[in-house]
Design an enzyme around this catalytic site. Structure first.
Site, PDB file in Angstrom:
ATOM      1  N   ARG A  55      26.225  23.414  17.557  1.00 36.53           N
ATOM      2  CA  ARG A  55      25.231  24.335  18.094  1.00 36.53           C
ATOM      3  C   ARG A  55      23.985  23.528  18.443  1.00 36.53           C
ATOM      4  NH1 ARG A  55      21.763  22.657  15.163  1.00 36.53           N
ATOM      5  NH2 ARG A  55      20.419  24.276  15.997  1.00 36.53           N
ATOM      6  N   GLY A  56      23.027  24.204  19.091  1.00 38.03           N
ATOM      7  CA  GLY A  56      21.871  23.484  19.610  1.00 38.03           C
ATOM      8  C   GLY A  56      22.178  23.132  21.059  1.00 38.03           C
ATOM      9  N   ALA A  57      21.235  23.460  21.957  1.00 36.23           N
ATOM     10  CA  ALA A  57      21.530  23.417  23.398  1.00 36.23           C
ATOM     11  C   ALA A  57      22.078  22.061  23.887  1.00 36.23           C
ATOM     12  CB  ALA A  57      20.291  23.841  24.173  1.00 36.23           C
ATOM     13  N   ARG A  98      29.262  30.287  25.247  1.00 41.62           N
ATOM     14  CA  ARG A  98      28.003  30.917  24.811  1.00 41.62           C
ATOM     15  C   ARG A  98      27.154  31.128  26.064  1.00 41.62           C
ATOM     16  NH1 ARG A  98      24.986  28.543  19.584  1.00 41.62           N
ATOM     17  NH2 ARG A  98      23.957  30.571  19.631  1.00 41.62           N
ATOM     18  N   GLN A 202      19.567  27.880  10.122  1.00 40.44           N
ATOM     19  CA  GLN A 202      19.562  26.511  10.664  1.00 40.44           C
ATOM     20  C   GLN A 202      18.411  25.683  10.070  1.00 40.44           C
ATOM     21  OE1 GLN A 202      19.911  29.276  12.533  1.00 40.44           O
ATOM     22  NE2 GLN A 202      21.184  28.946  14.319  1.00 40.44           N
ATOM     23  N   ASP A 243      16.394  26.499  24.455  1.00 40.78           N
ATOM     24  CA  ASP A 243      17.750  26.668  24.993  1.00 40.78           C
ATOM     25  C   ASP A 243      17.737  26.824  26.502  1.00 40.78           C
ATOM     26  OD1 ASP A 243      17.789  27.775  22.071  1.00 40.78           O
ATOM     27  OD2 ASP A 243      19.802  27.100  22.599  1.00 40.78           O
ATOM     28  N   ASN A 253      14.097  30.376  23.151  1.00 40.67           N
ATOM     29  CA  ASN A 253      14.504  29.602  21.972  1.00 40.67           C
ATOM     30  C   ASN A 253      14.945  30.564  20.866  1.00 40.67           C
ATOM     31  OD1 ASN A 253      14.842  27.006  20.647  1.00 40.67           O
ATOM     32  ND2 ASN A 253      13.113  27.561  19.360  1.00 40.67           N
ATOM     33  N   LYS A 254      15.309  30.024  19.750  1.00 44.46           N
ATOM     34  CA  LYS A 254      15.842  30.796  18.619  1.00 44.46           C
ATOM     35  C   LYS A 254      14.964  32.008  18.317  1.00 44.46           C
ATOM     36  CE  LYS A 254      18.867  30.323  16.812  1.00 44.46           C
ATOM     37  NZ  LYS A 254      20.065  31.115  17.229  1.00 44.46           N
TER      38      LYS A 254
END
Ligand code: MRU
Length: 356
Positions: A55-57, A98, A202, A243, A253-254
């Site tokens: 995960r993570g762009a 995703r 996270q 992202d 973002n998150k």
């Protein structure tokens, strides 16, 4: 998918090409278990992205590029010189993994363009080299982002970060945590506060693990402790990754990032977004056009595998939010820094016209 503990877990090697397979450090179980998943097919890679093994762009983009190599190998074995036509269905499958991080689509497009340029009979060596270039370029971009971001920070200070925008979330080094690494090496940072980042944790699971491995002082806090930290008056910067950044500088973002940006403006804390240019999407005019992933309600109603909410309860689970450009003090990319971002400045940077 096969799992292995034989590889040594390190934040900088969360995505590995090894013995003709893609290995992904399984981020669902860190820090408790340091296990790699081996992907031998594009389908396994796409599923690993959906399931948040990786995960993570930027890390999603790097993993996707290797996934295309796996697809090409299978298609070449099945169809020989006719491999090019069936691989299009694989690229489309990968794009379903995703919806929000644009680095996934950026990497697929780059591999698609490279495929179009190939005249090799066996495409695998050339595609593997391209995936490895994407991987190495991401690490180099993060190191540059780290240096540029660190230059904005005055010592001594403390940082608040949200989610994990570190080596684990990228090809290596990290974006927001890349800035932290560089600034810490320059003696500018005394402590990093990591929001735990409900519901996937996270921050408490990944950022704390990664910074502790690097010897950088980190303190985890509940997400709702951010206001009191800022009210205390000692926080220097909020630094986050992204992202997808829209053409006008709005930052996706998150979930929870927007709240931090509003708080930061209220309390006079600076707000930095660290991201490579592969995260900037000029095809979306503003943050309102960015698709926001909604994940299962169960992720909110349970924690650590234990159900906390009542059985019949419903839950909202949007996993990203959009911070308007007006709340961002600096977007730091490998091509330069945009202070007080707006559409003209983003366009200028992407045209290679930035003088930072
Ligand atoms: O749902 P995740 O864990 O993939 O979300 C990750 C983030 O929101 C990160 O902050 C973002 O991808 C930047 S990573 C360098």
């Amino acid at each position: 998918m096969e799992t292995t503990q034989a590889l040594v877990a390190h934040p900088d090697h969360a995505v590995l090409w090894h013995h003709e397979r893609l290995y992904l450090l399984d981020q669902r179980w860190l820090p408790e278990t340091e296990t790699f998943i081996a992907c031998e097919t594009l389908e396994a890679t796409a599923q690993a992205i959906t399931d948040m093994v990786v995960r993570g762009a930027p890390a999603i983009g790097v993993a996707a590029a290797y996934g295309v190599v796996l697809a090409a190998r299978a298609r070449f074995q099945q169809a020989g010189r006719q491999w090019r036509e069936p691989i299009e269905a694989d690229l489309q499958r990968l794009a379903q993994a995703r919806p929000t991080a644009v680095n996934l689509f950026w990497a697929i497009e780059r591999m698609r363009a490279f495929i179009a340029s190939l005249d090799h009979i066996d495409p695998v060596p050339a595609l593997l080299a391209e995936a490895q270039r994407i991987h190495c370029e991401d690490v180099a971009a993060n190191q540059r982002i780290g240096a540029l971001g660190a230059a904005l920070i005055e010592a001594p200070t403390t940082i608040l970060t949200h989610c994990n925008a570190g080596a684990l979330a990228t090809g290596g080094y990290g974006t927001a945590l890349g800035v932290v690494r560089s600034a810490y090496a320059e003696g500018k940072i005394t402590r990093v506060y990591a929001d735990e980042t409900r519901p996937w944790m996270q921050g408490s699971r990944l950022t704390a693990w990664e910074l502790m491995r690097s010897g950088i002082p980190v303190t985890v806090q509940a997400d709702n402790a951010a206001a009191s930290l800022m009210a205390g008056g000692e926080l220097g910067w909020v630094i986050v990754g992204s992202d997808r950044i829209a053409a006008n500088g709005d930052v996706c973002n998150k979930i929870g990032t927007l709240g931090l940006a509003i708080l930061a403006r209220h309390y006079g804390v600076k707000f930095m977004v660290a991201a490579p240019t592969s995260t900037i999407d000029l095809s979306v005019a503003s943050g309102a056009d960015i698709p926001i992933e909604e994940r299962a309600a169960e992720e909110v109603l349970a924690c650590g595998g234990k159900r906390l909410g009542p059985e019949q309860a419903t839950a909202r689970n949007p996993v990203f939010d959009v911070t308007p450009a007006s709340l961002v003090d600096a977007i730091v990319t490998e091509c330069g820094v945009i202070q007080q971002p707006d559409a003209a400045k983003v366009r200028q940077l992407m045209a290679g016209d930035n003088n930072t």
